[in-house]
Design an enzyme around this catalytic site. Structure first.
Site, PDB file in Angstrom:
ATOM      1  N   SER A   1      10.691  -2.894   7.152  1.00 58.26           N
ATOM      2  CA  SER A   1       9.580  -3.745   6.484  1.00 58.26           C
ATOM      3  C   SER A   1       9.691  -3.819   4.588  1.00 58.26           C
ATOM      4  O   SER A   1      10.686  -4.614   4.053  1.00 58.26           O
ATOM      5  CB  SER A   1       8.434  -3.178   6.897  1.00 58.26           C
ATOM      6  OG  SER A   1       7.428  -4.106   6.721  1.00 58.26           O
TER       7      SER A   1
ATOM      8  N   HIS B   1       7.122  -3.581  15.390  1.00 56.99           N
ATOM      9  CA  HIS B   1       6.866  -3.537  14.513  1.00 56.99           C
ATOM     10  C   HIS B   1       7.226  -1.578  14.355  1.00 56.99           C
ATOM     11  O   HIS B   1       6.395  -1.557  14.188  1.00 56.99           O
ATOM     12  CB  HIS B   1       6.107  -3.984  13.159  1.00 56.99           C
ATOM     13  CG  HIS B   1       6.107  -3.282  11.786  1.00 56.99           C
ATOM     14  ND1 HIS B   1       7.266  -4.650  10.649  1.00 56.99           N
ATOM     15  CD2 HIS B   1       6.006  -3.113  10.342  1.00 56.99           C
ATOM     16  CE1 HIS B   1       7.426  -4.575  10.097  1.00 56.99           C
ATOM     17  NE2 HIS B   1       6.325  -3.802   9.315  1.00 56.99           N
TER      18      HIS B   1
HETATM   19  C1  GTR Z   1       2.874  -5.550   6.082  1.00 54.86           C
HETATM   20  C2  GTR Z   1       2.618  -6.383   5.457  1.00 54.86           C
HETATM   21  C3  GTR Z   1       4.554  -7.141   5.445  1.00 54.86           C
HETATM   22  C4  GTR Z   1       5.288  -5.967   5.396  1.00 54.86           C
HETATM   23  C5  GTR Z   1       4.708  -4.396   6.264  1.00 54.86           C
HETATM   24  C6  GTR Z   1       4.873  -2.833   5.804  1.00 54.86           C
HETATM   25  O1  GTR Z   1       1.115  -5.434   5.413  1.00 54.86           O
HETATM   26  O2  GTR Z   1       2.711  -8.057   5.054  1.00 54.86           O
HETATM   27  O3  GTR Z   1       5.331  -8.297   4.197  1.00 54.86           O
HETATM   28  O4  GTR Z   1       6.138  -5.592   4.251  1.00 54.86           O
HETATM   29  O5  GTR Z   1       3.370  -4.564   5.588  1.00 54.86           O
HETATM   30  O6  GTR Z   1       5.718  -3.023   4.820  1.00 54.86           O
HETATM   31  O7  GTR Z   1       5.160  -2.136   6.584  1.00 54.86           O
END
Ligand code: GTR
Length: 400
Positions: free
Chosen positions: A224, A368
Site C-alpha cells: 500500500s 486490501h
Molecule cells: C489508504 C490510502 C491508500 C493506501 C492505504 C494504505 O487510506 O488511501 O492510498 O496507501 O491507505 O497505506 O494502507
C-alpha cells in the site's frame, strides 16, 4: 445544464476511462518528441528525464543521498535463532543533519545455510509488532520464517523511524533533520513517500557492507503506502535488483488516468495525505491528463530489473486493473532490453499468478492486505528469477 450533458457526466462518473482512450504518455518518446529505440537512449536520455518528471511533479526531490556521517552499529548478532535456521541481527543505522540526529533500526534474519544470501527488505508501514524481532508475534505481514526457509535473508524496518506518517508541516523525521531551516519549502521538495524511499536506500547502504548478504540480489517490498514507496525507492536507487509493489494503488502502480468510480484519485489522496507527495502533485487534482507522466512510467523505471505487482480482487480503492495495466504498459521498455515484461494481455483471474517474464503480476482473491498468499507469489517469482541471478563478489555502486 441540458439532459445530454448531464447523462454524459453521469456516464463518466460510473465508468473508468477505457484502456484504449487513456492517452497515456509514451515512456519511449522523449519530451522533445524523439523516439527511443536503443538501451543507450533509454539509459542516458529518457530514463533520467522520466525520473526528473516524477521528482518534480509527484514525489519531490530528495535533498541528499548517503550522508557522510552515516553510521552502522550492530546491536545484536545471535546465531541459531528460528530453531537453528537463522542468525538474527539488529543494526542501528544513524545519521545527522542540521536539524539533529535520526536512526533506523534494521531487523535482519540471515539463513544459516546460504551465504551470501539474497534478501527481501520490507518497508513496514504497519507498526512494530508486524516485524517483531523476537518472533513472539508472527505476523503474515512479514513471514520471516518462510522467507528464511526459502533461502533468503529477511530484513525489515519501520517507515516511521525515517519519517512519522503525520502531516506536521515537515518538521519531524528526516525533513526536520535535512531541510534547510527557515527556508520556504519548494513545491518540488520531497514528501514523506520520498523520505521513506530515502530510508530504504540507507538500509541498502548497510546491506552492501554485510558479508552475509548478496547486495546484488536485494528485493525491496512494501504494501500500500509502503508499495508506493518500494516503487519510488527502486526508481531512485538502481541497487535494488527486484521491486515489489503490493496493493500500492494511487500514486503507486495504478494508472492515474483511469479514474474508475471506486478508486482513489489524485484529488482524494492529496486531500487525505497531503504530506506524502510534493506540493506540485495537487496541481493535477481532477486534471490527471495534464500530468507529464503516468504510473506505468514509474514501473518502467525499474527496467530491466525484476518487478512484481500484486493486487487484491476486492481492493477497488487501489484499482487492481490499473495496477495490472501499468505492468503491461511498462513492458515495452523491458522489450528494449530484449526481455519479456509482463506476459499477459488480459488481467489474470484471482489465484493465477503470471511469472514468466521479468514483470510478475498476481491478483489475490480478497481485500486490501499483504498476506501469506502474496508472499508465496513473490517468493515463487524470486525462486524463478532472482535465486539464480549470478551472485558476484563485486558490490553495486551507490547511485549518488
Ligand atoms: C489508504 C490510502 C491508500 C493506501 C492505504 C494504505 O487510506 O488511501 O492510498 O496507501 O491507505 O497505506 O494502507
Amino acid at each position: 445544464m441540458n439532459t445530454h450533458r448531464y447523462l454524459f457526466i453521469a456516464a463518466l462518473a460510473v465508468v473508468s476511462v477505457p484502456a484504449a482512450e487513456l492517452r497515456l504518455p509514451d515512456p519511449l518518446t522523449t519530451t522533445n518528441g524523439t523516439k527511443v529505440t536503443s538501451v543507450e537512449a533509454w539509459r542516458h536520455i529518457r530514463r533520467p528525464e522520466i525520473l526528473e518528471l516524477f521528482r518534480t511533479h509527484v514525489y519531490g526531490r530528495m535533498p541528499l543521498g548517503r550522508p557522510d556521517n552515516l553510521k552502522f552499529e550492530t546491536l545484536e548478532n545471535t546465531k541459531g535463532v528460528m530453531d537453528g535456521a537463522a542468525t538474527r541481527k539488529q543494526v542501528m543505522i544513524s545519521y545527522r543533519g542540521p536539524g539533529g540526529e535520526g536512526a533506523i533500526k534494521l531487523v535482519l534474519f540471515v539463513p544459516g545455510r546460504v551465504k551470501p544470501a539474497p534478501c527481501f527488505l520490507l518497508i513496514c508501514n504497519r507498526g512494530p509488532t508486524n516485524i517483531d524481532p523476537i518472533r513472539t508475534v508472527k505476523s503474515p505481514f512479514w513471514p520471516a520464517e518462510e522467507i528464511v526457509a526459502r533461502g533468503y535473508a529477511a530484513a525489515a524496518f519501520l517507515n516511521a523511524d525515517v519519517d512519522p506518517d503525520r502531516h506536521d508541516g515537515f518538521t519531524n523525521g528526516v525533513h526536520g533533520l535535512f531541510d534547510p531551516p527557515g527556508v520556504k519549502r519548494s513545491p518540488e521538495a520531497w514528501g514523506t513517500l520520498a523520505a521513506w524511499a530515502w530510508g530504504a536506500s540507507r538500509v541498502m547502504d548497510y546491506l552492501v557492507t554485510d558479508p552475509d548478504i548478496d547486495a546484488r540480489r536485494v528485493a525491496v517490498i512494501g504494501h500500500s503506502r509502503g508499495g508506493k514507496t518500494a516503487l519510488w525507492a527502486g526508481a531512485e536507487d538502481e541497487r535494488f535488483a527486484f521491486v515489489i509493489s503490493n496493493d500500492s494503488g494511487c500514486g503507486g502502480a495504478a494508472l492515474a488516468r483511469r479514474r474508475p468510480p471506486k478508486a482513489e484519485t489524485i484529488a482524494a489522496i492529496t486531500r487525505s495525505f497531503p504530506h506524502w507527495f510534493c506540493e506540485n502533485y495537487r496541481r493535477y487534482n481532477n486534471r490527471e491528463d495534464d500530468l507529464p507522466v503516468d504510473q506505468h512510467m514509474l514501473a518502467a523505471l525499474i527496467a530491466p530489473r525484476l518487478l512484481c505487482i500484486g493486487s487484491a480482487s476486492e481492493d477497488l480503492w487501489a484499482d487492481p486493473e490499473g495496477e495490472f495495466l501499468s505492468g503491461v504498459e511498462a513492458s515495452r521498455v523491458y522489450q528494449l532490453f530484449g526481455k519479456d515484461g509482463l506476459k499477459a494481455d488480459r488481467q489474470p483471474p484471482p489465484g493465477s499468478p503470471r511469472q514468466e517474464g521479468s514483470i510478475g503480476y498476481h491478483l489475490r482473491a480478497g481485500q486490501h492486505g499483504l498476506t501469506e498468499y502474496d508472499w508465496k507469489c513473490y517468493l515463487d517469482f524470486a525462486d524463478r528469477h532472482l535465486r539464480n541471478q549470478k551472485p558476484t563478489s563485486e558490490k553495486p555502486a551507490d547511485p549518488r
